[in-house]
Design a protein around this motif. Sequence first.
Motif, PDB file in Angstrom:
ATOM      1  N   UNK A  15       0.856  -1.191   0.065  1.00  0.00           N
ATOM      2  CA  UNK A  15       0.073  -0.046   0.025  1.00  0.00           C
ATOM      3  C   UNK A  15       0.869   1.262  -0.044  1.00  0.00           C
ATOM      4  N   UNK A  16       2.013   1.202   0.918  1.00  0.00           N
ATOM      5  CA  UNK A  16       2.877   2.424   0.907  1.00  0.00           C
ATOM      6  C   UNK A  16       3.617   2.510  -0.443  1.00  0.00           C
ATOM      7  N   UNK A  17       3.942   1.538  -1.119  1.00  0.00           N
ATOM      8  CA  UNK A  17       4.759   1.317  -2.270  1.00  0.00           C
ATOM      9  C   UNK A  17       3.676   2.265  -3.580  1.00  0.00           C
ATOM     10  N   UNK A  18       2.359   1.836  -3.329  1.00  0.00           N
ATOM     11  CA  UNK A  18       1.531   2.547  -4.401  1.00  0.00           C
ATOM     12  C   UNK A  18       1.208   3.984  -3.857  1.00  0.00           C
ATOM     13  N   UNK A  19       1.281   4.344  -2.960  1.00  0.00           N
ATOM     14  CA  UNK A  19       1.196   5.759  -2.460  1.00  0.00           C
ATOM     15  C   UNK A  19       2.320   6.691  -3.262  1.00  0.00           C
ATOM     16  N   UNK A  20       3.384   5.965  -2.993  1.00  0.00           N
ATOM     17  CA  UNK A  20       4.707   6.540  -3.584  1.00  0.00           C
ATOM     18  C   UNK A  20       4.521   6.642  -5.208  1.00  0.00           C
ATOM     19  N   UNK A  26       5.520  10.468   1.245  1.00  0.00           N
ATOM     20  CA  UNK A  26       5.082   9.410   2.229  1.00  0.00           C
ATOM     21  C   UNK A  26       6.312   9.301   3.241  1.00  0.00           C
ATOM     22  N   UNK A  27       5.880   9.195   4.543  1.00  0.00           N
ATOM     23  CA  UNK A  27       6.877   9.015   5.572  1.00  0.00           C
ATOM     24  C   UNK A  27       6.502   7.526   6.394  1.00  0.00           C
ATOM     25  N   UNK A  28       7.280   6.565   6.433  1.00  0.00           N
ATOM     26  CA  UNK A  28       7.093   5.248   6.839  1.00  0.00           C
ATOM     27  C   UNK A  28       7.428   4.997   8.132  1.00  0.00           C
ATOM     28  N   UNK A  45      10.394   8.610   3.019  1.00  0.00           N
ATOM     29  CA  UNK A  45      11.089   9.056   4.293  1.00  0.00           C
ATOM     30  C   UNK A  45      11.180   8.003   5.570  1.00  0.00           C
ATOM     31  N   UNK A  46      12.083   7.454   6.129  1.00  0.00           N
ATOM     32  CA  UNK A  46      12.060   6.582   7.022  1.00  0.00           C
ATOM     33  C   UNK A  46      11.864   7.444   8.238  1.00  0.00           C
TER      34      UNK A  46
END
Length: 294
Positions: A15-20, A26-28, A45-46
């Motif tokens: 899901x996070x990859x698709x946001x990017x 995106x901050x994860x 961003x971590x």
Amino acid sequence: MNVGFIGLGRMGAGMAANLLKAGHDVTVYNRTPGKDEELVQMGARSAAEVAEACDGEIVVTMLADDHAVESLVYGDQRVLASLAKGAIHVSSSTISVAFAERLTADHAAAGQRFVAAPVFGRPEAAADGKLFVVAAGESEAVTTATPFFDAVGQKTFVVSETPKAANLVKLSGNFLIASVIESLGEAIALVSKGGVDRHQYLDMLTSTLFGAPVYKTYGGLIVDRKFEPAGFAAPLGQKDIRLVLAAAEELRVPLPIASLLRDRFLSLLAHGGDNLDWSALGSLAARDAGEAAN
């Protein structure tokens, strides 16, 4: 959109990859170090702490259960303490109806907004941006969160302005999937012991009366007896049945099949099924019938 994403398991990472990929900032954050490396290479961003993922318009949590969500929402430097007034916490986790109600009240008291948005789909669908999103919350908050839904899913169903309704729908759906897994396992065990090839039987079923993806996906896992690696681990399935029964008790709705499924999941776990996909529930009937696992 500036999004914080908390929880990078097999579902959350996709899901996070698709946001990017959709162009969002995106901050994860993940409790286990190192799971964000691929996302960072993609431009995320971590965050070293939960609070660092809560400085945008939206923070999304995709975690295993009530306890995991509670541990990252409540407390110093956690979501509730760090999210700005007016910002939105979107919970895509499959949590209890009662806990969703608590989160709604506590975010409102802090001047924040809460949207429940659990999803249907396995990790492959999450990676492909093909999830189905079930959303509920105050209409303006849902509208603000829509770019997130569009990035991770192929369709969004807004079911209510009351967030807990989305969690009830999600739990009901997982109850139905578990019912399909159990009934498929029983039917396949029956015909297989009677001498019918189980692969041929599944092909007949899914080419005629039962062409829905749930029958094809889980039927395939059952006939191939491919329960590892787990796309959705059996203990999570057992948890969801427990939560749907709790919701049913609160609403005074008898769910006799769910009660049966609770015991079937306990049997699976008692026989060492903790690391198996929840589709392994469909193997119990063959075992009970004395069929060899081949």
